[in-house]
Design an enzyme around this catalytic site. Structure first.
Site, PDB file in Angstrom:
ATOM      1  N   ASP A 146       0.823  -1.210   0.000  1.00  0.00           N
ATOM      2  CA  ASP A 146       0.000   0.000   0.000  1.00  0.00           C
ATOM      3  C   ASP A 146       0.865   1.272   0.000  1.00  0.00           C
ATOM      4  O   ASP A 146       1.599   1.540   0.951  1.00  0.00           O
ATOM      5  CB  ASP A 146      -0.879  -0.066   1.269  1.00  0.00           C
ATOM      6  CG  ASP A 146      -1.986   0.943   1.259  1.00  0.00           C
ATOM      7  OD1 ASP A 146      -1.967   1.838   0.411  1.00  0.00           O
ATOM      8  OD2 ASP A 146      -2.865   0.834   2.130  1.00  0.00           O
TER       9      ASP A 146
ATOM     10  N   ASP B 238     -10.476   4.253  -1.161  1.00  0.00           N
ATOM     11  CA  ASP B 238     -11.118   3.273  -0.276  1.00  0.00           C
ATOM     12  C   ASP B 238     -12.643   3.285  -0.407  1.00  0.00           C
ATOM     13  O   ASP B 238     -13.269   4.344  -0.429  1.00  0.00           O
ATOM     14  CB  ASP B 238     -10.756   3.576   1.187  1.00  0.00           C
ATOM     15  CG  ASP B 238      -9.290   3.319   1.454  1.00  0.00           C
ATOM     16  OD1 ASP B 238      -8.512   3.203   0.491  1.00  0.00           O
ATOM     17  OD2 ASP B 238      -8.912   3.239   2.634  1.00  0.00           O
TER      18      ASP B 238
ATOM     19  N   GLY C 169      -5.197   3.446  -7.912  1.00  0.00           N
ATOM     20  CA  GLY C 169      -5.440   3.669  -9.337  1.00  0.00           C
ATOM     21  C   GLY C 169      -4.587   4.758  -9.963  1.00  0.00           C
ATOM     22  O   GLY C 169      -4.791   5.111 -11.129  1.00  0.00           O
TER      23      GLY C 169
HETATM   24  C1  GLA Z   1      -5.375   2.342   2.905  1.00  0.00           C
HETATM   25  C2  GLA Z   1      -5.943   1.206   2.056  1.00  0.00           C
HETATM   26  C3  GLA Z   1      -6.946   0.417   2.881  1.00  0.00           C
HETATM   27  C4  GLA Z   1      -6.271  -0.119   4.146  1.00  0.00           C
HETATM   28  C5  GLA Z   1      -5.630   1.025   4.923  1.00  0.00           C
HETATM   29  C6  GLA Z   1      -4.778   0.517   6.074  1.00  0.00           C
HETATM   30  O1  GLA Z   1      -6.343   3.286   3.208  1.00  0.00           O
HETATM   31  O2  GLA Z   1      -6.526   1.713   0.897  1.00  0.00           O
HETATM   32  O3  GLA Z   1      -7.503  -0.628   2.120  1.00  0.00           O
HETATM   33  O4  GLA Z   1      -5.308  -1.073   3.777  1.00  0.00           O
HETATM   34  O5  GLA Z   1      -4.810   1.821   4.101  1.00  0.00           O
HETATM   35  O6  GLA Z   1      -4.192   1.541   6.802  1.00  0.00           O
END
Ligand code: GLA
Length: 692
Positions: free
Chosen positions: A417, A497, A476
């Protein structure tokens, strides 16, 4: 003259005319029908839907006094885009007045929103796009004869972030009533569609499985039907064996190649058989990953205990028998830089730089072994930056070590991430990447910087002696679907998200078509995890999506060939949610070996018709109603969906034959509830040659 004055003059003329006509025809003009003010905040606002938070009476969405450009209002409706409140005025409202704008509570952000008043489906007034600091705009709308008023706020075209919106001083002028009913046109009644699995064995799950030569082979053959069940496999390549009790195929393949295996499941009622294609090559995740992830329900509250419970529940509820496989730990298994929770504090890394899990995860290898022992697979999470999104230790500078450690522990999946990688990249010269930067997203839109960190980790994962699915998470940026495969990515997030709101699911869904050409076996566009069941990011509550919206959500994600990761508390699965997640015909559309992503081929008003090609020559068709009115039509544009010839039509949610249709002149009656779906499979009718 201001518009409002024109309006008042006109309504004055109208009132006089009404009195004149009434007198003429000797109609009794009501002393009992005086005009009165009905305040919006006196109505039931709870039926409003909005992108974040809950509807607030006389307060902003965050609970502060309603304030627009420094002006405070005592009364009104505080909401958040995208927002919709429907009021049944039944011809008794003469006008609606409000002052609208973005609430000052989001100072420092860049919200934009448009306020719209619609009457009986037509726009009566629109504010134009409004920004933070714009003075309140006066809305004054005539409503004579209107039976349904909708107060709508859209995201202004730049997403919903921080769109805290106020309908201040909002009221109706009405006759003969003291209030109005509000309502939500989307039904709240849960209803079950998936029939119960039969007692007879039925093989489920993916029909193709990819493995790299030399990697441990782990694949569970799954079936529904009465237990006990015995599994067997014929023509298994050398190096593999099946456990007849569990259906688990294990071993190692060393020879590249395609192997067609006949698998069988037998119980007291009978025997089912099917082909499983094993591809030993470079590509894995040949069908979209299916499983569970901790984030949408537990967020920072995750622990090894909760992971074990989720894995146990996946088995106990029978979800495992439908192909659900991965148990993925999201953020917060690592130590955190500044959490007040002592279970999250500790050394980020050991002497030699090895990542140190926090005290809730004392035995990662044991945990992986536990999950594997159930026939499932296990995943975890990190960031290419120094910090994860939640402020825990990321992999920056330790990528090689981390990849090796994940493999040694026995992990099968990594979600990687972006988050604080913005601290590392060009544009912050001389900065300490470990600082806490608010610019954490910066630079992700430059192709080279966007690709680099994922390439590093993707390459290290490939060097491990086991297959690890690589899930690229950077929301994305830089059209990740175009280069995700080049960094060894198996799936990549295409959006920010998700939340458990209609607005979120709808907006994500509408943005998926452009990514479709890049989906194929081993490469999946990921519109984020499922928001059904008890979700809530550390504060679980039943998903705010209505039942029809949930059917639509699961149908769309299946049509999109999206990874299916359940995001709810598995220990609190209700019948509705379980039923939603155990429809093998719906899952089969998602897991189809052809690996095509469905797209929208036709729109009729707010009905969007999605089509996904399937391996056996049939097509999955989703009639998806994004509008708030029921769709009821006689459909005949089969050619637009690429259908030619004669087709058997099957309703996959209900698992029932619907009709046989000739594409040239056939008609199909389509009824779709608001925000609901009909998911059909059209299979070509092949001519039967009869032997006499
Ligand atoms: C981001 C990701 C989420 C999750 C959080 C964790 O927001 O997009 O899906 O993994 O981090 O902190």
């Amino acid at each position: 003259m201001f518009k409002s004055e024109i309006f008042r003059t006109l309504s004055g003329i109208r009132t006089s005319l009404f009195f004149a006509v009434s007198l003429l025809f000797n109609v009794e003009v009501s002393a009992q029908q005086p005009t009165q003010t009905v305040w919006l905040d006196d109505l039931d606002l709870s039926s409003a839907t909005q992108g974040y938070g809950v509807p607030k009476r006389n307060k902003s969405v965050d609970g502060h006094p309603l304030t627009i450009a420094g002006i405070t209002f005592a009364r009104g409706f505080g909401s958040h885009a995208a927002s919709l409140l429907t009021i049944l005025t039944e011809g008794k409202a003469k006008s609606f007045t409000a002052k609208v704008g973005i609430d000052d509570e989001v100072k420092g952000q860049k919200p934009a929103a448009e306020f719209i008043v619609a009457g009986d489906g037509k726009t009566l007034w629109a504010s134009g796009i409004m920004h933070l600091g714009d003075p309140p705009k006066l809305c004054n709308v005539a409503l004579d004869g209107i039976s349904r008023v909708e107060l709508i706020v859209t995201d202004g075209g730049n997403g919903e972030y921080y769109d805290h919106v106020d309908w201040a001083d909002a009221s109706f002028e009405a006759t003969g009533v003291t209030g109005f009913k509000t309502y939500n046109p989307i039904s709240s009644e849960p209803y079950i569609l998936t029939p119960k699995p039969a007692a007879f064995p039925k093989l489920t799950g993916a029909k193709v499985f990819g493995v790299r030569p030399g990697s441990p082979f782990l694949h569970l053959v799954t079936a529904t039907g009465d237990r006990p069940m015995k599994f067997s496999a014929y023509h298994l390549p050398k190096g593999l064996q099946i456990n007849s009790q569990t259906g688990q195929i294990t071993g190692v393949l060393t020879q590249l190649g395609t192997y067609m295996v006949l698998i069988k499941a037998k119980n007291a009622k009978g025997i089912a058989e099917r082909q499983l294609r094993i591809e030993c090559g470079n590509r894995i995740a040949l069908t979209p990953p299916m499983g569970w992830n901790s984030w949408n329900c537990f967020a920072q509250e995750v622990s090894a205990d909760k992971i074990k419970k989720a894995a146990n529940a996946l088995v106990k509820t029978g979800l495992i028998n439908h192909g659900w496989t991965y148990i993925n730990i999201d953020d917060f298994w690592e130590n955190n830089r500044n959490s007040k929770d002592s279970s999250l504090r500790g050394k980020l890394r050991g002497e030699t730089g090895d990542i140190v899990p926090n005290s809730r995860f004392i035995d990662m290898k044991g945990l992986a072994g536990y999950v594997h022992g159930l026939g499932l697979k296990i995943g975890l999470y990190s960031s290419p930056g120094p910090w994860t999104c939640g402020g825990c230790a990321g992999s920056y500078g330790h990528e090689r070590q981390d990849a090796a450690r994940y493999a040694e522990w026995g992990f099968d999946y990594l979600k990687y991430d972006w988050c604080s990688y913005g601290n590392v990249i060009d544009g912050l010269p001389g900065d300490d990447p470990y600082q806490i930067s608010s610019l954490s997203y910066k630079g992700g839109d430059k192709l080279t910087t966007a690709v680099k960190p994922f390439k590093i980790m993707g390459d290290y994962l490939r060097q491990q002696p086991r297959d690890i699915v690589f899930s690229v998470c950077q929301y994305g940026m830089s059209d990740v679907w175009k280069w995700g495969d080049s960094v060894n990515g198996n799936c990549w997030r295409t959006t920010n998200d998700i939340t458990d709101t209609w607005a979120s699911v709808k907006n994500i869904a509408l943005a998926q078509d452009r990514t479709a050409p890049y989906a194929r076996p081993g490469n999946w566009n990921d519109p984020d995890m499922l928001v059904v069941g008890q979700v809530g990011w550390g504060n679980p509550h039943p998903s705010k999506l209505k039942p029809d919206e949930q059917y639509l959500h699961i149908s769309l994600w299946s049509l999109f060939a999206a990874p299916l990761l359940i995001g709810c508390d598995m220990d609190r699965l209700d019948d509705f949610t379980l039923n939603l997640l155990t429809n093998d015909e719906v899952i089969e559309i998602n897991q189809d070996p052809l690996g095509k992503q469905g797209t929208c081929l036709q729109t009729i008003g707010e009905l969007r018709i999605y089509e996904k090609d399937l391996e056996d020559g049939s097509k999955a068709i989703g009639f998806c109603n994004f509008g708030i009115d029921r769709v009821d039509l006689s459909y005949q544009d089969f050619r637009k969906l690429g259908l030619q010839g004669r087709f058997n039509v099957r309703d996959v949610w209900r698992q029932k034959a619907v009709a046989t249709i000739e594409s040239q002149n056939g008609k199909l009656q389509i009824e779709v509830p608001p925000h609901g779906v009909l998911l059909y499979k059209f299979s070509p009718v092949t001519k039967l040659t009869h032997k006499y």
